[in-house]
Design a protein around this motif. Structure first.
Motif, PDB file in Angstrom:
ATOM      1  N   ALA A 156     -33.228 -26.109  43.640  1.00  0.00           N
ATOM      2  CA  ALA A 156     -32.450 -27.205  43.051  1.00  0.00           C
ATOM      3  C   ALA A 156     -31.647 -27.945  44.113  1.00  0.00           C
ATOM      4  O   ALA A 156     -31.234 -29.092  43.878  1.00  0.00           O
ATOM      5  CB  ALA A 156     -31.510 -26.662  41.968  1.00  0.00           C
ATOM      6  N   LEU A 157     -31.413 -27.324  45.262  1.00  0.00           N
ATOM      7  CA  LEU A 157     -30.617 -27.971  46.309  1.00  0.00           C
ATOM      8  C   LEU A 157     -31.312 -29.206  46.875  1.00  0.00           C
ATOM      9  O   LEU A 157     -30.728 -30.297  46.866  1.00  0.00           O
ATOM     10  CB  LEU A 157     -30.282 -26.962  47.406  1.00  0.00           C
ATOM     11  N   PRO A 158     -32.552 -29.124  47.413  1.00  0.00           N
ATOM     12  CA  PRO A 158     -33.196 -30.364  47.890  1.00  0.00           C
ATOM     13  C   PRO A 158     -33.462 -31.354  46.766  1.00  0.00           C
ATOM     14  O   PRO A 158     -33.427 -32.566  46.985  1.00  0.00           O
ATOM     15  CB  PRO A 158     -34.506 -29.863  48.525  1.00  0.00           C
ATOM     16  N   TYR A 159     -33.721 -30.863  45.566  1.00  0.00           N
ATOM     17  CA  TYR A 159     -33.914 -31.749  44.417  1.00  0.00           C
ATOM     18  C   TYR A 159     -32.648 -32.550  44.136  1.00  0.00           C
ATOM     19  O   TYR A 159     -32.710 -33.782  43.963  1.00  0.00           O
ATOM     20  CB  TYR A 159     -34.309 -30.907  43.207  1.00  0.00           C
ATOM     21  N   PHE A 160     -31.505 -31.881  44.122  1.00  0.00           N
ATOM     22  CA  PHE A 160     -30.240 -32.565  43.850  1.00  0.00           C
ATOM     23  C   PHE A 160     -29.888 -33.523  44.984  1.00  0.00           C
ATOM     24  O   PHE A 160     -29.447 -34.654  44.733  1.00  0.00           O
ATOM     25  CB  PHE A 160     -29.127 -31.534  43.670  1.00  0.00           C
ATOM     26  N   ALA A 161     -30.059 -33.091  46.237  1.00  0.00           N
ATOM     27  CA  ALA A 161     -29.703 -33.943  47.373  1.00  0.00           C
ATOM     28  C   ALA A 161     -30.527 -35.235  47.365  1.00  0.00           C
ATOM     29  O   ALA A 161     -29.985 -36.333  47.540  1.00  0.00           O
ATOM     30  CB  ALA A 161     -29.903 -33.181  48.678  1.00  0.00           C
ATOM     31  N   ALA A 162     -31.839 -35.107  47.163  1.00  0.00           N
ATOM     32  CA  ALA A 162     -32.691 -36.301  47.146  1.00  0.00           C
ATOM     33  C   ALA A 162     -32.380 -37.176  45.931  1.00  0.00           C
ATOM     34  O   ALA A 162     -32.365 -38.409  46.027  1.00  0.00           O
ATOM     35  CB  ALA A 162     -34.162 -35.883  47.130  1.00  0.00           C
ATOM     36  N   TRP A 163     -32.123 -36.544  44.778  1.00  0.00           N
ATOM     37  CA  TRP A 163     -31.788 -37.308  43.563  1.00  0.00           C
ATOM     38  C   TRP A 163     -30.512 -38.109  43.757  1.00  0.00           C
ATOM     39  O   TRP A 163     -30.447 -39.287  43.397  1.00  0.00           O
ATOM     40  CB  TRP A 163     -31.651 -36.322  42.404  1.00  0.00           C
ATOM     41  N   LEU A 164     -29.484 -37.500  44.325  1.00  0.00           N
ATOM     42  CA  LEU A 164     -28.199 -38.175  44.486  1.00  0.00           C
ATOM     43  C   LEU A 164     -28.314 -39.349  45.451  1.00  0.00           C
ATOM     44  O   LEU A 164     -27.831 -40.459  45.177  1.00  0.00           O
ATOM     45  CB  LEU A 164     -27.145 -37.181  44.972  1.00  0.00           C
ATOM     46  N   VAL A 165     -28.955 -39.128  46.608  1.00  0.00           N
ATOM     47  CA  VAL A 165     -29.073 -40.199  47.603  1.00  0.00           C
ATOM     48  C   VAL A 165     -29.916 -41.349  47.066  1.00  0.00           C
ATOM     49  O   VAL A 165     -29.578 -42.522  47.240  1.00  0.00           O
ATOM     50  CB  VAL A 165     -29.669 -39.626  48.908  1.00  0.00           C
ATOM     51  N   SER A 166     -31.024 -41.032  46.401  1.00  0.00           N
ATOM     52  CA  SER A 166     -31.886 -42.104  45.877  1.00  0.00           C
ATOM     53  C   SER A 166     -31.201 -42.864  44.748  1.00  0.00           C
ATOM     54  O   SER A 166     -31.349 -44.090  44.641  1.00  0.00           O
ATOM     55  CB  SER A 166     -33.208 -41.519  45.384  1.00  0.00           C
ATOM     56  N   LEU A 167     -30.436 -42.171  43.905  1.00  0.00           N
ATOM     57  CA  LEU A 167     -29.745 -42.839  42.805  1.00  0.00           C
ATOM     58  C   LEU A 167     -28.705 -43.826  43.338  1.00  0.00           C
ATOM     59  O   LEU A 167     -28.679 -45.004  42.943  1.00  0.00           O
ATOM     60  CB  LEU A 167     -29.078 -41.805  41.898  1.00  0.00           C
ATOM     61  N   VAL A 168     -27.846 -43.376  44.247  1.00  0.00           N
ATOM     62  CA  VAL A 168     -26.807 -44.247  44.796  1.00  0.00           C
ATOM     63  C   VAL A 168     -27.431 -45.390  45.583  1.00  0.00           C
ATOM     64  O   VAL A 168     -27.024 -46.556  45.461  1.00  0.00           O
ATOM     65  CB  VAL A 168     -25.837 -43.434  45.670  1.00  0.00           C
TER      66      VAL A 168
END
Length: 772
Positions: free
Chosen positions: A124-136
């Protein structure tokens, strides 16, 4: 629904590529590219939700809430497929893992041994990191950058992918993953993209536009060429070698502390006395000559040998980190033949897992142990594993390992010992140093001195476990007093506990990196598939590290058990005067004892308050977190809208009539209809009616009102003209007229709300539009 401009699409592609280059740095932590499935899923989910929010004209808050919902609903099959329902749908466990991994995964990944495969939520760590950066990043690209496409704003957008790149370095290992290629590619793409935004606000046409494009291409090429040249030269001159790279896992101490558990060597006699005939393990896959390694001890305090704690372990002593099924490789070892073991636990009860050689993979098989896989720790330098919650009878696990090659003495004559930093030995008895010099004699090389000490102990001592059947007593323990006793008695008497402890101290006194290993040495027949290990198979030995070879074993425990008896004269008996004996008591000792009720209740249990089971917290978190994400913002928006409505229903009547139209327009805007800004009510009404017609809602509203399933639609233009007359004709507006205007506005709003569909009605509950 509008379409994305071409330049916005290209900006999104560039940001996604930069984010991908940054997230690739996680490879050194996870050991392979399997984590990319979760990372790419995070990029896609974050980007698509932000794009959908822009196309549907949703507010930022609404878009973020939808992104959070998508994060939880879509993340399970990419991060924790084994916990998914039907392989796709989220479960309570996966929802909790997605939340827990996003918050605590950053701390776990720097304390887990590489490759990182546990705990179950770590993907979930790389999933969350990529999700947050792409969303912002996508929110900024679609809403902020188009307003003014400048190089400065483009530079701001690079911050997110750069942070991903930096996190891949800090959370990784000292071995970079294609650092030069990724770094140059990241810099070139970012520089070209930023430079291309320079001058986009300047209007030009014809020859001017061509000249501006030519200047941008020339300038960008020069900047990129210079950056590549400088980067290449700087990389050669200043790039740190692997051991000097700064990574967080080298600075953070793993949370496991071996000193919380008793020294394994201190319980040596328990196996020889209490468990001598008990089956501790049943092992399949051992070969003749193999020994099971239980614990490796490299710290001595004067009282006992123990596993060094996290504050005392040397730079080369390794550390116990959380691991998955794949185990990290040792730094110093010459690995040979492979072993594939299956171990089933019997009467053994402790936290240390018996292993062979140096493991490459370890998998817990039984349901009870596998549920506690997050408690597994492994030290690759010691070759030992720990299940901090303890092994129970019936536990089973599989181990794949390679044994250490050990050259013979002649091959090690010219090999120096390894230069390792191990914990300092404290309070070693002086007699150990004296005996080390005496036993080493004239030997010169390290291997000759160590073999001489091993031979002197093995041939000059005698074996005794201190049992009643032994010829002479042998005291347990291996503290400084017991080692002194071993060397100062007329005969050396002890078992593997004392001899291994003594030889390790002597090797340390000579300046050699030595440690004590405790384990089991069962008798294994040729071709024997299954071996039952009993307590009497317990043993201990010494290992010394040689440069380029690894840890070479020494077994100083003697086989001789017939200890010569010491001739001691009997003391001469002297007659004692007769003494009158007291009269015999009538009561036995048992009758004199009073009966006492013993309360065996644990004081901690009596004082401990009621505790909510852990599964209740997991269930509440799994249901409560998504529910809070969905409904709490909705409640906040409802409260704001109610306050807005109350504010508009106050003041003069003409102002309240005008406020009825403002409320209508805001409600329409929250449903996705946008009237022109800074215009009259009549023009706003016509614009709204035109949008209703374009979306096919006018006829639907008319049919709904005709058949009685919905409110009767009201002409917005007529309502706007009526409110204009109320506001501008100079007459006093009666109270009943105000009530009528609000009723008409609410009817118009209710008609369009019923016609737009459930999705838009649901989204409108999160949107707040206020026109003043």
């Amino acid at each position: 629904m509008k379409r994305l401009p071409r330049n916005v699409t290209s900006d999104l592609l560039v940001l996604s590529l930069l984010s991908l280059l940054g997230i690739l740095g996680y490879e050194t932590s996870f050991g392979d590219l399997n984590f990319l499935v979760a990372a790419l899923a995070g990029l896609v989910v974050g980007t698509l939700v932000a794009v959908a929010g822009a196309l549907w004209r949703l507010g930022v808050l609404t878009t973020v809430l939808l992104a959070l919902a998508a994060y939880f609903l879509l993340g399970t099959p990419f991060t924790m497929p084994e916990t998914a329902i039907f392989g796709v749908l989220p479960s309570l466990s996966s929802l909790a893992g997605l939340a827990y991994g996003a918050v605590f995964g950053w701390a776990d990944i720097v304390t887990i041994g590489t490759p990182v495969e546990a705990p179950y939520y770590i993907a979930a760590l790389p999933y969350f990191a990529a999700w947050l950066v792409s969303l912002v990043g996508t929110l900024l690209v679609t809403r902020w950058l188009p307003k003014r496409r400048t190089a400065l704003r483009a530079s701001v957008l690079v911050i997110g992918p750069a942070l991903l790149y930096l996190s891949g370095i800090l959370l990784g290992t000292d071995e970079a993953y294609f650092a030069g290629v990724r770094g140059v590619a990241f810099a070139v793409i970012a520089l070209v993209w930023i430079a291309w935004h320079r001058g986009t606000t300047v209007e030009a046409s014809g020859e001017g536009a061509k000249r501006l494009r030519r200047q941008k291409i020339t300038g960008t090429s020069a900047v990129v060429a210079g950056a590549v040249a400088v980067g290449a030269l700087a990389g050669v001159a200043f790039a740190p070698v692997s051991p000097d790279r700064f990574v967080l896992r080298e600075e953070i101490v793993p949370p496991f502390d071996p000193l919380e558990f008793p020294s394994p060597l201190s319980g040596f006699r328990k196996y020889t006395k209490d468990l001598a005939e008990e089956t501790l393990f049943t092992v399949r896959g051992l070969e003749p000559g193999d020994t099971l390694r239980l614990a490796t001890m490299d710290s001595y305090t004067g009282r006992l040998w123990n596993v060094a704690g996290p504050e005392d372990v040397g730079a080369d002593g390794g550390g116990y980190g959380i691991v998955g099924e794949t185990l990290p490789e040792p730094g110093l070892a010459d690995l040979g033949s492979k072993r594939a073991l299956e171990v089933e636990v019997g009467a053994y009860s402790d936290v240390w897992l018996p292993t062979v050689g140096y493991g490459s993979s370890l998998r817990l098989l039984d349901e009870q142990s596998s549920a506690r896989a997050g408690d597994l720790r492994y030290n690759p330098e010691a070759g030992t594993a720990v299940l901090t919650s303890g092994l129970d009878e019936g536990a089973r696990y599989e181990l794949s390992a390679n044994v250490q090659r050990e050259p013979d003495t002649e091959a090690l004559l010219d090999v120096p010992v390894a230069n390792l930093t191990l914990p300092i030995v404290e309070n070693s008895p002086d007699v150990a140093e004296a005996k080390a010099s005496e036993f080493a004699g004239d030997a010169v090389s390290p291997i000759e001195q160590l073999r001489a000490i091993e031979t002197a102990l093995k041939t000059g001592g005698f074996l005794s476990h201190g049992l009643a059947s032994d010829a002479v007593p042998s005291r347990a323990g291996h503290g400084a007093d017991r080692i002194t006793e071993l060397f100062t008695r007329s005969q050396m008497v002890g078992d593997a506990e004392q001899y291994a402890a003594a030889m390790a101290l002597m090797a340390r006194d000579l300046g050699y990196p030595a440690r004590v290993v405790m384990g089991f040495a069962p008798e294994i027949g040729e071709g024997q598939e299954e071996v039952e290990v009993v307590g009497d198979d317990v043993t201990a030995w010494v290992e010394v590290a040689f440069d380029g070879i690894g840890w070479v074993s020494f077994r100083p425990t003697p086989d001789q058990v017939d200890v010569p008896k010491e001739e001691t004269p009997k003391p001469k008996s002297e007659p004692q005067p007769q003494v009158r004996q007291p009269p015999r008591a009538e009561h036995t000792d048992d009758e004199l004892l009073a009966t006492v009720e013993i309360d065996e209740t644990d004081d901690d249990d009596k004082d401990r308050p009621f505790q909510v089971p852990g599964w209740v917290w997991v269930t509440l978190a799994s249901i409560g977190i998504p529910a809070a994400i969905v409904f709490l913002p909705m409640l906040a928006v409802m409260l704001v809208k109610a306050a807005r409505r109350r504010r508009r229903r106050t003041g003069p009547n003409d102002r309240q009539a005008a406020a009825a139209w403002e409320e209508l327009v805001d409600r329409y805007a929250e449903l996705g209809f946008e009237p022109p800004a800074q215009t009259t009510r009549i023009r706003s009404a016509r614009a709204l009616e035109r949008q209703l017609g374009e979306q096919g809602l006018t006829e639907a509203m008319r049919r709904s009102g005709a058949d009685g399933t919905g409110p009767e639609p009201i002409a917005l233009t007529a309502l706007a003209a009526t409110i204009d007359r109320d506001v501008f004709d100079g007459e006093t507006v009666p109270d009943e007229i105000v009530v009528h205007r609000w009723t008409e506005a609410e009817a118009a709003t209710a008609a369009v709300t019923a016609a737009v569909g459930r999705v838009r009605r649901f989204i409108s509950r999160y949107r707040i539009r206020s026109r003043r």
